[in-house]
Design a protein around this motif. Structure first.
Motif, short mmCIF file in Angstrom:
data_model
loop_
_atom_site.label_atom_id
_atom_site.label_comp_id
_atom_site.label_asym_id
_atom_site.label_seq_id
_atom_site.Cartn_x
_atom_site.Cartn_y
_atom_site.Cartn_z
N ALA A 46 0.83 -1.21 0.00
CA ALA A 46 0.00 0.00 0.00
C ALA A 46 0.87 1.26 0.00
O ALA A 46 0.54 2.25 -0.66
CB ALA A 46 -0.93 -0.01 1.21
N PHE A 47 1.98 1.22 0.73
CA PHE A 47 2.94 2.34 0.75
C PHE A 47 3.47 2.59 -0.67
O PHE A 47 3.50 3.73 -1.14
CB PHE A 47 4.08 1.99 1.71
CG PHE A 47 5.26 2.91 1.66
CD1 PHE A 47 5.31 4.04 2.46
CD2 PHE A 47 6.35 2.64 0.83
CE1 PHE A 47 6.41 4.88 2.42
CE2 PHE A 47 7.45 3.47 0.79
CZ PHE A 47 7.48 4.61 1.58
N LEU A 48 3.89 1.52 -1.34
CA LEU A 48 4.41 1.67 -2.69
C LEU A 48 3.33 2.15 -3.65
O LEU A 48 3.61 2.98 -4.55
CB LEU A 48 5.02 0.36 -3.19
CG LEU A 48 6.30 -0.11 -2.49
CD1 LEU A 48 6.73 -1.47 -3.06
CD2 LEU A 48 7.42 0.91 -2.62
N GLN A 49 2.11 1.67 -3.49
CA GLN A 49 1.03 2.13 -4.35
C GLN A 49 0.75 3.62 -4.14
O GLN A 49 0.46 4.33 -5.10
CB GLN A 49 -0.24 1.30 -4.11
CG GLN A 49 -0.12 -0.09 -4.70
CD GLN A 49 -1.38 -0.89 -4.49
OE1 GLN A 49 -1.89 -0.99 -3.39
NE2 GLN A 49 -1.87 -1.48 -5.57
N ALA A 50 0.84 4.09 -2.91
CA ALA A 50 0.66 5.52 -2.66
C ALA A 50 1.73 6.32 -3.40
O ALA A 50 1.43 7.32 -4.07
CB ALA A 50 0.70 5.81 -1.16
N HIS A 51 2.96 5.87 -3.32
CA HIS A 51 4.04 6.56 -4.05
C HIS A 51 3.81 6.50 -5.56
O HIS A 51 4.11 7.46 -6.28
CB HIS A 51 5.40 5.94 -3.69
CG HIS A 51 5.99 6.50 -2.45
ND1 HIS A 51 7.17 7.20 -2.44
CD2 HIS A 51 5.56 6.48 -1.17
CE1 HIS A 51 7.44 7.59 -1.21
NE2 HIS A 51 6.47 7.16 -0.41
N ALA A 52 3.25 5.38 -6.01
CA ALA A 52 3.03 5.20 -7.45
C ALA A 52 1.90 6.07 -7.98
O ALA A 52 1.76 6.22 -9.20
CB ALA A 52 2.75 3.72 -7.75
N LYS A 53 1.10 6.65 -7.12
CA LYS A 53 0.07 7.61 -7.54
C LYS A 53 0.68 8.98 -7.81
O LYS A 53 0.02 9.85 -8.36
CB LYS A 53 -1.01 7.73 -6.47
CG LYS A 53 -1.84 6.48 -6.30
CD LYS A 53 -2.83 6.67 -5.16
CE LYS A 53 -3.63 5.41 -4.92
NZ LYS A 53 -4.57 5.59 -3.80
N VAL A 54 1.94 9.16 -7.41
CA VAL A 54 2.60 10.47 -7.49
C VAL A 54 3.83 10.44 -8.38
O VAL A 54 3.96 11.25 -9.31
CB VAL A 54 3.00 10.95 -6.08
CG1 VAL A 54 3.77 12.27 -6.14
CG2 VAL A 54 1.80 11.06 -5.17
N LEU A 55 4.74 9.55 -8.08
CA LEU A 55 6.06 9.58 -8.72
C LEU A 55 6.00 9.59 -10.25
O LEU A 55 6.65 10.44 -10.87
CB LEU A 55 6.91 8.41 -8.22
CG LEU A 55 8.36 8.44 -8.69
CD1 LEU A 55 9.15 9.49 -7.92
CD2 LEU A 55 8.99 7.08 -8.52
N PRO A 56 5.24 8.70 -10.89
CA PRO A 56 5.24 8.71 -12.36
C PRO A 56 4.77 10.03 -12.97
O PRO A 56 5.36 10.53 -13.93
CB PRO A 56 4.31 7.56 -12.74
CG PRO A 56 4.35 6.65 -11.56
CD PRO A 56 4.48 7.57 -10.37
N VAL A 57 3.71 10.61 -12.40
CA VAL A 57 3.18 11.84 -12.98
C VAL A 57 4.17 13.00 -12.80
O VAL A 57 4.34 13.81 -13.71
CB VAL A 57 1.78 12.19 -12.43
CG1 VAL A 57 1.80 12.62 -10.98
CG2 VAL A 57 1.10 13.24 -13.29
#
Length: 183
Positions: A46-57
């Motif tokens: 879940a931590f990584l998914q939260a980061h993945a909502k931000v980092l790519p964009v």
């Protein structure tokens, strides 16, 4: 009225001033992510998914910006870690990138700083779980070199430029905070 040492430093060093101003929003991000246990596989995912909502964009936007110091994206590393945990890359949060000159440098400051934090957090990840994303450290001397460029640009920029850098910092930190609390 006496000035504290930090007040004197901030007055003469715009990087110190930037750090002082961004401290509150940074603490909000740290608080939002404190709910994740990196030693628990589900919570770590879940931590990584939260980061993945931000980092790519943010990274996708940064590659379109001219004049930034050299940097290496980590979206591919994050994607590999998510895949190893059985997760797809989630949909990115909506974000309005800063428009003013300097905003990209502020956003990059947040991402490069998170690289430092990630290196420390990687020690909390349970053995056997993927940690390429969190373990992606700067090249030797990379962080001090980045800070030197940032300091020079802040020192040479006018008040509007410094405000734009701060806008990029707060906008990016806030996006990370939103990802942690929405997900």
């Amino acid at each position: 009225m006496s000035e504290t040492v930090n007040d004197i430093r901030a007055e003469h060093d715009p990087l110190t001033a930037l750090r002082q101003v961004s401290r509150a929003v940074h603490e909000q991000v740290d608080q939002a992510y404190s709910r994740f246990s990196l030693s628990d596989p589900e919570s770590y995912g879940a931590f990584l998914q939260a980061h993945a909502k931000v980092l790519p964009v943010v990274e996708q936007w940064l590659v379109t910006q001219d004049g930034l110091p050299s940097w290496q994206g980590r979206t591919d590393l994050l994607q590999r870690d998510l895949k190893a945990l059985g997760h797809a890359l989630p949909m990115a949060l909506d974000w309005q990138p800063p428009e003013a000159s300097g905003g990209a440098l502020g956003a990059l400051y947040v991402l490069e700083g998170s690289r430092l934090g990630g290196k420390m957090l990687s020690a909390q990840v349970e053995d056997g779980l993927p940690r390429e994303y969190l373990s992606a450290a700067h090249e030797k001397g990379g962080w001090p070199a980045f800070l030197q460029i940032l300091r020079e640009r802040l020192s040479n920029g006018d008040a509007a430029y410094r405000a734009a850098v701060m806008g990029g910092v707060t906008s990016t930190f806030d996006l990370f905070r939103k990802a942690a609390v929405t997900g």
